[in-house]
Design a protein around this motif. Sequence first.
Motif, short mmCIF file in Angstrom:
data_model
loop_
_atom_site.label_atom_id
_atom_site.label_comp_id
_atom_site.label_asym_id
_atom_site.label_seq_id
_atom_site.Cartn_x
_atom_site.Cartn_y
_atom_site.Cartn_z
N UNK A 24 40.55 32.40 45.65
CA UNK A 24 39.09 32.40 45.46
C UNK A 24 38.39 33.32 46.46
N UNK A 25 38.88 33.34 47.69
CA UNK A 25 38.25 34.17 48.72
C UNK A 25 38.42 35.65 48.43
N UNK A 26 39.60 36.05 47.96
CA UNK A 26 39.83 37.47 47.69
C UNK A 26 39.09 37.94 46.45
N UNK A 27 38.86 37.06 45.49
CA UNK A 27 38.03 37.36 44.31
C UNK A 27 38.43 38.68 43.66
N UNK A 28 39.71 38.84 43.37
CA UNK A 28 40.20 40.05 42.74
C UNK A 28 39.88 40.06 41.25
N UNK A 29 39.74 41.25 40.70
CA UNK A 29 39.61 41.38 39.25
C UNK A 29 40.95 41.11 38.56
N UNK A 30 42.02 41.55 39.21
CA UNK A 30 43.37 41.28 38.73
C UNK A 30 44.20 40.83 39.92
N UNK A 31 44.86 39.69 39.80
CA UNK A 31 45.65 39.13 40.89
C UNK A 31 47.06 38.89 40.36
N UNK A 32 48.04 39.60 40.94
CA UNK A 32 49.43 39.50 40.50
C UNK A 32 50.24 38.74 41.54
N UNK A 33 51.13 37.87 41.09
CA UNK A 33 52.00 37.17 42.03
C UNK A 33 53.46 37.37 41.65
N UNK A 34 54.30 37.44 42.66
CA UNK A 34 55.75 37.62 42.50
C UNK A 34 56.47 36.42 43.06
#
Length: 251
Positions: A24-34
């Motif tokens: 929530x803090x980073x508020x990215x448009x696209x957030x990818x996780x590995x």
Amino acid sequence: MKLVSWNVNGIRAAIKHGFKDVFKELDADIFCINETKLSAGQLDLNFPGYESYWNYAERKGYSGTAVFTKKKPLSVQNGIGIDEFDDEGRVITLEFDNFYVVACYTPNAKPKLERLDYRVKWDDAFRKYLLKLKAQKSVILCGDLNVAHEEIDLKNPSSNHHHGGFSNEERQDMTKLLDSGFIDTYRYFNPDQTGAYSWWSYRFGARKRNAGWRIDYFIVSDDLKDQLQEAAILSDVMGSDHCPVELKIKL
């Protein structure tokens, strides 16, 4: 547009260590996780305003990728279309109007290089896959690519030349990728920056000593060069043995 990529080393563990707050803090448009280490049905994780896409490994508790995006893609593909490489949940490709986003968790060659042959075959197939995409639209690749490209990208290069993640073969394959028309965005903005790492071993207090490796990347096709705005390594973000990496780009 702001994009974030993070190897969470198990999403359920990361949630216990504040993943939702970081998201929530980073508020990215696209957030990818590995490295989600998740099987289908084990976790219901959604964020308001985001579409979510998951690729699970056939092996339980292993590998896996996911993408959260504010903008719904035109299409989504799991894997690269080769059975040998598509059973570990390592790639998700999202297609948008003018570009692709490819979230990737590259296979590890292992400390004694016992999986190096598989890794080299992967590198070749994955590069060809990216070039096919690049022939159609711009490409943004992100994720844990499990290689420190140059000596500047890890704390102790001299003692790691024959270890997974810093073998000659893996480094050469990264060079081949970049030479085929791609840009390592962090090095584009920070060509000589030392001590910039995205992964630290849990052993020997490595993170406290900043004895790390830069193995998490945002790499873009060279036609996006003039649209790049900023690339960052968010080393103050805890919750995994990796930290998030970030790209800001005008799209």
